[in-house]
Design a protein around this motif. Structure first.
Motif, PDB file in Angstrom:
ATOM      1  N   PRO A  81      11.820 -20.306  -7.809  1.00 55.80           N
ATOM      2  CA  PRO A  81      11.837 -21.367  -8.817  1.00 55.80           C
ATOM      3  C   PRO A  81      10.718 -21.223  -9.845  1.00 55.80           C
ATOM      4  CG  PRO A  81      10.874 -22.184  -6.788  1.00 55.80           C
ATOM      5  CD  PRO A  81      11.351 -20.796  -6.500  1.00 55.80           C
ATOM      6  N   GLY A  82       9.715 -20.411  -9.521  1.00 52.44           N
ATOM      7  CA  GLY A  82       8.582 -20.244 -10.437  1.00 52.44           C
ATOM      8  C   GLY A  82       8.866 -19.202 -11.504  1.00 52.44           C
ATOM      9  N   LYS A  83       7.993 -19.155 -12.496  1.00 53.62           N
ATOM     10  CA  LYS A  83       8.134 -18.187 -13.572  1.00 53.62           C
ATOM     11  C   LYS A  83       7.487 -16.854 -13.177  1.00 53.62           C
ATOM     12  CE  LYS A  83       8.088 -21.614 -17.305  1.00 53.62           C
ATOM     13  NZ  LYS A  83       7.401 -22.052 -18.564  1.00 53.62           N
ATOM     14  N   GLY A  84       7.981 -15.785 -13.763  1.00 54.73           N
ATOM     15  CA  GLY A  84       7.340 -14.496 -13.575  1.00 54.73           C
ATOM     16  C   GLY A  84       8.089 -13.537 -12.691  1.00 54.73           C
ATOM     17  N   GLN A  85       8.908 -14.039 -11.758  1.00 53.33           N
ATOM     18  CA  GLN A  85       9.709 -13.136 -10.948  1.00 53.33           C
ATOM     19  C   GLN A  85      10.980 -13.847 -10.490  1.00 53.33           C
ATOM     20  OE1 GLN A  85       6.972 -12.092  -7.747  1.00 53.33           O
ATOM     21  NE2 GLN A  85       8.040 -13.430  -6.324  1.00 53.33           N
ATOM     22  N   LYS A  86      12.012 -13.062 -10.274  1.00 48.39           N
ATOM     23  CA  LYS A  86      13.319 -13.614  -9.945  1.00 48.39           C
ATOM     24  C   LYS A  86      13.432 -13.988  -8.479  1.00 48.39           C
ATOM     25  CE  LYS A  86      18.259 -12.540 -10.320  1.00 48.39           C
ATOM     26  NZ  LYS A  86      19.273 -11.517 -10.714  1.00 48.39           N
ATOM     27  N   TRP A  87      12.778 -13.187  -7.605  1.00 48.96           N
ATOM     28  CA  TRP A  87      12.974 -13.370  -6.166  1.00 48.96           C
ATOM     29  C   TRP A  87      11.656 -13.638  -5.457  1.00 48.96           C
ATOM     30  CZ3 TRP A  87      17.967 -13.776  -5.401  1.00 48.96           C
ATOM     31  CH2 TRP A  87      18.849 -13.009  -6.161  1.00 48.96           C
ATOM     32  N   GLU A  88      11.754 -14.305  -4.318  1.00 47.27           N
ATOM     33  CA  GLU A  88      10.632 -14.453  -3.407  1.00 47.27           C
ATOM     34  C   GLU A  88      11.169 -14.411  -1.986  1.00 47.27           C
ATOM     35  OE1 GLU A  88       9.083 -18.211  -4.663  1.00 47.27           O
ATOM     36  OE2 GLU A  88      10.344 -19.363  -3.291  1.00 47.27           O
ATOM     37  N   VAL A  89      10.254 -14.308  -1.030  1.00 49.99           N
ATOM     38  CA  VAL A  89      10.663 -14.220   0.375  1.00 49.99           C
ATOM     39  C   VAL A  89      10.252 -15.499   1.084  1.00 49.99           C
ATOM     40  CG1 VAL A  89      10.357 -12.999   2.558  1.00 49.99           C
ATOM     41  CG2 VAL A  89      10.481 -11.707   0.403  1.00 49.99           C
ATOM     42  N   ARG A  90      11.223 -16.120   1.732  1.00 48.76           N
ATOM     43  CA  ARG A  90      10.969 -17.284   2.581  1.00 48.76           C
ATOM     44  C   ARG A  90      10.753 -16.749   4.000  1.00 48.76           C
ATOM     45  NH1 ARG A  90       9.541 -22.358   1.287  1.00 48.76           N
ATOM     46  NH2 ARG A  90      11.032 -22.250  -0.432  1.00 48.76           N
ATOM     47  N   ALA A  91       9.475 -16.726   4.438  1.00 51.72           N
ATOM     48  CA  ALA A  91       9.105 -16.025   5.665  1.00 51.72           C
ATOM     49  C   ALA A  91       9.589 -16.742   6.916  1.00 51.72           C
ATOM     50  CB  ALA A  91       7.600 -15.851   5.725  1.00 51.72           C
ATOM     51  N   LYS A  92      10.053 -15.953   7.872  1.00 53.20           N
ATOM     52  CA  LYS A  92      10.402 -16.465   9.206  1.00 53.20           C
ATOM     53  C   LYS A  92       9.402 -15.964  10.240  1.00 53.20           C
ATOM     54  CE  LYS A  92      15.397 -16.522   8.221  1.00 53.20           C
ATOM     55  NZ  LYS A  92      16.715 -15.929   8.601  1.00 53.20           N
ATOM     56  N   ASP A  93       9.068 -14.687  10.144  1.00 54.98           N
ATOM     57  CA  ASP A  93       8.141 -14.097  11.112  1.00 54.98           C
ATOM     58  C   ASP A  93       7.235 -13.117  10.374  1.00 54.98           C
ATOM     59  OD1 ASP A  93       6.860 -13.590  13.463  1.00 54.98           O
ATOM     60  OD2 ASP A  93       8.602 -12.763  14.513  1.00 54.98           O
ATOM     61  N   MET A  94       6.171 -12.740  11.037  1.00 60.04           N
ATOM     62  CA  MET A  94       5.214 -11.840  10.399  1.00 60.04           C
ATOM     63  C   MET A  94       4.528 -10.983  11.449  1.00 60.04           C
ATOM     64  SD  MET A  94       2.108 -12.726   7.736  1.00 60.04           S
ATOM     65  CE  MET A  94       1.283 -13.866   8.857  1.00 60.04           C
ATOM     66  N   THR A  95       4.312  -9.725  11.120  1.00 55.31           N
ATOM     67  CA  THR A  95       3.520  -8.823  11.951  1.00 55.31           C
ATOM     68  C   THR A  95       2.231  -8.507  11.196  1.00 55.31           C
ATOM     69  OG1 THR A  95       5.516  -7.798  12.872  1.00 55.31           O
ATOM     70  CG2 THR A  95       3.444  -6.574  13.095  1.00 55.31           C
ATOM     71  N   VAL A  96       1.111  -8.692  11.869  1.00 52.79           N
ATOM     72  CA  VAL A  96      -0.188  -8.398  11.265  1.00 52.79           C
ATOM     73  C   VAL A  96      -0.649  -7.036  11.785  1.00 52.79           C
ATOM     74  CG1 VAL A  96      -2.582  -9.125  10.981  1.00 52.79           C
ATOM     75  CG2 VAL A  96      -0.748 -10.842  11.117  1.00 52.79           C
ATOM     76  N   PHE A  97      -0.750  -6.059  10.876  1.00 55.84           N
ATOM     77  CA  PHE A  97      -1.162  -4.712  11.270  1.00 55.84           C
ATOM     78  C   PHE A  97      -2.668  -4.538  11.223  1.00 55.84           C
ATOM     79  CE2 PHE A  97       3.179  -3.978   9.585  1.00 55.84           C
ATOM     80  CZ  PHE A  97       3.761  -3.500  10.746  1.00 55.84           C
ATOM     81  N   GLY A  98      -3.311  -5.122  10.234  1.00 57.29           N
ATOM     82  CA  GLY A  98      -4.752  -4.959  10.122  1.00 57.29           C
ATOM     83  C   GLY A  98      -5.348  -5.999   9.207  1.00 57.29           C
ATOM     84  N   LEU A  99      -6.457  -6.612   9.629  1.00 57.46           N
ATOM     85  CA  LEU A  99      -7.139  -7.610   8.819  1.00 57.46           C
ATOM     86  C   LEU A  99      -8.222  -6.957   7.968  1.00 57.46           C
ATOM     87  CD1 LEU A  99      -7.540 -10.436  11.499  1.00 57.46           C
ATOM     88  CD2 LEU A  99      -5.766 -10.216   9.738  1.00 57.46           C
ATOM     89  N   ALA A 100      -8.706  -7.685   6.986  1.00 58.99           N
ATOM     90  CA  ALA A 100      -9.791  -7.217   6.134  1.00 58.99           C
ATOM     91  C   ALA A 100     -10.825  -8.326   6.049  1.00 58.99           C
ATOM     92  CB  ALA A 100      -9.271  -6.853   4.744  1.00 58.99           C
ATOM     93  N   ASP A 101     -12.024  -8.053   6.523  1.00 59.40           N
ATOM     94  CA  ASP A 101     -13.089  -9.048   6.554  1.00 59.40           C
ATOM     95  C   ASP A 101     -13.430  -9.475   5.129  1.00 59.40           C
ATOM     96  OD1 ASP A 101     -15.352 -10.565   6.845  1.00 59.40           O
ATOM     97  OD2 ASP A 101     -16.484  -9.064   7.989  1.00 59.40           O
ATOM     98  N   PRO A 102     -13.235 -10.741   4.780  1.00 62.97           N
ATOM     99  CA  PRO A 102     -13.507 -11.188   3.405  1.00 62.97           C
ATOM    100  C   PRO A 102     -14.977 -11.075   3.012  1.00 62.97           C
ATOM    101  CG  PRO A 102     -13.075 -13.066   4.839  1.00 62.97           C
ATOM    102  CD  PRO A 102     -12.737 -11.842   5.633  1.00 62.97           C
TER     103      PRO A 102
END
Length: 460
Positions: A81-102
């Motif tokens: 619904p936002g401007k700038g791109q036609k598609w987005e992903v409505r997430a169901k699940d996620m795999t975290v491969f690696g974090l990055a310490d902020p």
């Protein structure tokens, strides 16, 4: 489930009930009851937005996921619904491969200086500018191979280890298996116990070997790494770089210039066509007017003038050059840019250089003073191509080798090509990094190489 590249997802023709996107977060934004993750996987300039709703399996895995983290999101591809791109992903699940310490991840800000990013070259491909630069580099390399394939050339692989100096300048990296400070007795061959039994170096060019193949296969090209131990710490020089080197039998210097111009225009058109988004980034933020300038470059023939004419133009210009132009001296970058940017306003081939400032293998012209050489100069960079008709006459070639004090034994096979069935032939070398610099408007060779090798720098 296989990962869908972000570029493919953003260009999808329709929504999808299930999709898996993998990439690096840039950045994460939180709101009440949901989070936004912008993912980029390097397949294109754009990010895809992933919405993670509270209560989903993806939500439960959000802890610690910040800018720089590597994740894969599974969900629905839906209209945005936002401007700038036609598609987005409505997430169901996620795999975290690696974090990055902020606290320590160095790419937190949107804009960093080129100088800073050179200190973290292993991470800079995750930025917009450098991701785009390396995609353009890849597209340009693909275009080079396509051009030669379409024109009947054979791709050949010439040695990286060599016992001869193609350029005759002696600026080569020595290769040895001998321990440091190996003692040598007076009169003893210092390389007798070395791996090859003679002096060996990293190649400065595949040209000499490519000539041998051209005088059997007709049309060949190499595209590989070359090395120069030149102590020149400038924005245009690197110790390791890639060269495109075609060699063609039954051809002269004019045919050679036509070939070089055709390849250059082919690569520019291909990159403009296939990497338009990436090129737009460089046009807007690095070199304004870049795209129009490139289009204008391929719309008209390259100019041509002799070295003598170029020197006369420079002398008559009234411009106070740091290095005054003088017949018998090589052109400096300031001269090359003046000719292309102020006089011809387009690329120019400068031909017929004095013999004394060119390599031994270039064909001596009928005047006995100049050689059938042609360097292609382009605005903003200077020289990107150096080529010549090769000396096909055995007596002339051997005389030149002796005149320069070179060891004839090191070039025996090269002279054999003239001894047995010689013919006129020509070729050139195109510095690939300089081509990428010209395509992107980047003014430092260190910013178009993944891990640049320069004076005092061989990190990673």
């Amino acid at each position: 489930m296989l990962r869908t590249p972000v570029a493919e997802a953003l260009g999808a023709a329709s929504a999808a009930s299930e999709i898996r996107i993998g990439g690096w977060v840039r950045p994460r934004r939180d709101a009440k009851g949901f989070s936004f993750l912008e993912l980029n996987d390097g397949s294109c300039l754009g990010n895809i937005q992933c919405i993670v709703d509270e209560g989903t399996a993806a939500w439960d895995k959000l802890e610690g996921v910040n800018t720089g983290a590597c994740v894969a999101v599974t969900g629905e591809l839906v209209e945005s619904p936002g401007k700038g791109q036609k598609w987005e992903v409505r997430a169901k699940d996620m795999t975290v491969f690696g974090l990055a310490d902020p606290e320590t991840f160095p790419l937190q800000k949107k804009r960093h200086s080129d100088e800073f990013l050179r200190t973290i070259a292993h991470l800079r491909s995750r930025t917009n500018k450098y991701g785009a630069a390396f995609r353009i580099r890849a597209e340009a390399a693909h275009a080079v191979h396509d051009f030669f394939y379409q024109n009947g050339f054979y791709y050949v692989h010439t040695p990286i280890l060599t016992g001869s100096d193609c350029e005759g300048a002696g600026e080569m990296f020595r290769v040895t298996t001998l321990p440091l400070n190996t003692p040598v007795k007076p009169g003893e061959n210092p390389y007798a116990q070395d791996f090859f039994g003679k002096e060996c170096s990293l190649t400065v060019s595949g040209q000499l070997e490519a000539e041998a193949l051209a005088l059997g296969l007709g049309k060949v090209y190499t595209f590989g790494p070359t090395f120069r131990a030149e102590n020149s710490n400038t924005p245009r020089h690197a110790a390791e770089f890639w060269m495109i080197e075609p060699e063609v039998a039954f051809t002269d210097i004019n045919d050679n210039m036509d070939l070089a111009e055709s390849l250059t225009c082919f690569v520019i058109n291909r990159v403009l066509e296939r990497r338009a988004d990436d090129m737009d980034l460089f046009d807007r933020f690095v070199d304004k007017g870049l795209v129009d300038r490139l289009k204008g470059m391929v719309a008209q023939p390259f100019a041509r003038c002799s070295y003598r004419e170029a020197i006369d133009i420079l002398k008559a210009s009234g411009k106070n050059f740091e290095y005054p132009a003088k017949f018998g001296l090589d052109l400096q970058t300031e001269h090359e840019r003046f000719l292309t940017e102020q006089i011809f306003k387009r690329p120019v081939f400068v031909t017929d250089y004095p013999q004394e400032i060119k390599a031994f293998y270039m064909r001596l012209n009928d005047d006995g003073k100049t050689v059938a050489a042609a360097d292609c100069l382009v605005p903003g960079i200077g020289e990107i191509i150096g080529g010549s008709q090769r000396e096909e006459r055995l007596d002339v070639l051997e005389a030149r080798i002796k005149e320069l004090g070179m060891n004839p034994e090191d070039y025996k096979y090269y002279c054999d090509l003239r001894r047995y069935g010689s013919c006129r032939h020509a070729g050139y070398g195109l510095g690939f990094e300089r081509m990428v610099m010209y395509l992107t408007g980047v003014n430092n060779i260190r910013d178009v190489e993944l891990h640049p090798r320069t004076v005092g720098s061989a990190d990673f």
